[in-house]
Design an enzyme around this catalytic site. Structure first.
Site, mmCIF file in Angstrom:
data_model
loop_
_atom_site.group_PDB
_atom_site.id
_atom_site.type_symbol
_atom_site.label_atom_id
_atom_site.label_comp_id
_atom_site.label_asym_id
_atom_site.label_seq_id
_atom_site.Cartn_x
_atom_site.Cartn_y
_atom_site.Cartn_z
ATOM 1 N N ILE A 222 8.182 0.977 -0.689
ATOM 2 C CA ILE A 222 8.811 0.083 -1.656
ATOM 3 C C ILE A 222 7.790 -0.889 -2.246
ATOM 4 O O ILE A 222 7.787 -1.154 -3.451
ATOM 5 C CB ILE A 222 9.953 -0.691 -0.947
ATOM 6 N N ARG B 63 -2.985 -3.614 5.767
ATOM 7 C CA ARG B 63 -3.607 -3.901 7.058
ATOM 8 C C ARG B 63 -4.928 -3.162 7.201
ATOM 9 O O ARG B 63 -5.845 -3.643 7.847
ATOM 10 C CB ARG B 63 -2.653 -3.533 8.197
ATOM 11 N N ASN C 99 0.807 -1.223 0.000
ATOM 12 C CA ASN C 99 0.000 0.000 0.000
ATOM 13 C C ASN C 99 0.838 1.270 0.000
ATOM 14 O O ASN C 99 0.342 2.354 -0.282
ATOM 15 C CB ASN C 99 -0.960 0.019 1.208
ATOM 16 N N ARG C 100 2.138 1.145 0.323
ATOM 17 C CA ARG C 100 2.988 2.348 0.363
ATOM 18 C C ARG C 100 4.461 1.947 0.212
ATOM 19 O O ARG C 100 4.783 0.751 0.206
ATOM 20 C CB ARG C 100 2.766 3.148 1.644
ATOM 21 N N LYS D 78 16.293 -9.942 8.938
ATOM 22 C CA LYS D 78 16.613 -9.798 7.511
ATOM 23 C C LYS D 78 17.660 -10.822 7.071
ATOM 24 O O LYS D 78 17.628 -11.324 5.949
ATOM 25 C CB LYS D 78 17.089 -8.367 7.224
ATOM 26 N N TYR E 80 16.126 -6.292 13.860
ATOM 27 C CA TYR E 80 15.878 -6.101 12.424
ATOM 28 C C TYR E 80 16.923 -6.857 11.584
ATOM 29 O O TYR E 80 16.579 -7.575 10.635
ATOM 30 C CB TYR E 80 15.924 -4.606 12.128
#
Ligand code: NDP
Length: 221
Positions: free
Chosen positions: A19, A39, A16-17, A150, A146
């Protein structure tokens, strides 16, 4: 670039936004049938959307079922892009900070890949692309949660490749550097400046460049 099988069903999580949206638009422009997960359930202009919370297996299942019903075919290309940060120095990082990031970025991608594999095995082809980060390879202070999430995507994708490669299903990871989105806009100014000083090109990347790399990995070339 021409893909061998245009008009595929492509699902981009968190499309939705940022990347994810740039990736979704790039596939749509190439003629694929694209659905983004959000979401809120709100669709970005010109794209179809289905609601999905990647930390919830039932929600992931419902999102794939809705996407399949929308286009009448299984998801052939999965872009697992949804991700969050919750930065904190190791000593101060709470269990919740760690769990939430790993549950979204790594386990969320796993839930989507597992659900996607059902349809891809039936189709006898499929492409999974996981959006990792340069931080997963280099590490970064304040981002143990994070970076671990990843880096985990790399082992996961390699294992999926070994398990499903013989069925014409590929799994790849893209590990971008810094890109201007809401996620990086939230960084303190001095962190942004420090990151920039380490980038040879002297600028953040544009989401559209990353989208092109993802489309190559999703192609049959
Ligand atoms: P944004 O913060 O702009 O967007 C994150 C997206 O993930 C949103 O769509 C968000 O949905 C969705 N999302 C977050 N948590 C969940 C969840 N639990 N369930 C479903 N969707 C969720 O981030 P970017 O566009 O910058 O990042 C996209 C991906 O690229 C992330 O995985 C990020 O780690 C990675 N990345 C980003 C870099 C950068 O420099 N920006 C560099 C390297 C990697 P909602 O709108 O509802 O919040």
């Amino acid at each position: 670039m021409t893909d061998a099988a245009p008009g595929r069903t492509v699902l981009v999580t968190g499309g939705n936004r940022g990347i994810g949206l740039a990736i979704a638009r790039s596939f749509a422009q190439a003629g694929d049938r694209v659905v983004v997960t959000t979401r809120s359930g709100d669709a970005p202009e010109g794209l179809d959307a289905v609601p999905c919370e990647v930390t919830d297996s039932a929600s992931v299942d419902a999102a794939f079922a809705a996407a399949e019903a929308l286009f009448g075919s299984p998801v052939e290309v999965l872009v697992a892009n949804a991700g969050v940060t919750r930065d904190q120095l190791l000593l101060r990082m709470s269990d919740e900070d760690f769990d939430q990031v790993v549950d979204t970025n790594l386990a969320g991608a796993f839930r989507c890949a597992r659900r996607a594999s059902k349809g891809m095995i039936r189709l006898k082809r499929g492409r999974m692309i996981f959006i990792s980060s340069v931080v997963g390879l280099y590490g970064s202070p304040g981002q143990t949660n994070y970076a671990a999430s990843k880096a985990g995507l790399v082992g996961m994708a390699r294992s999926i490749s070994r398990e499903l490669g013989g069925r014409n299903i590929t799994a790849n990871v893209v590990a971008p550097g810094f890109i201007d989105t809401d996620m990086t806009a939230a960084l303190p100014q001095e962190r942004r400046a420090a990151y920039l000083a380490n980038i040879p090109a002297g600028r953040y990347a544009a989401p559209e460049g990353l989208a092109a790399a993802v489309r190559i990995l999703a192609s049959h070339e």
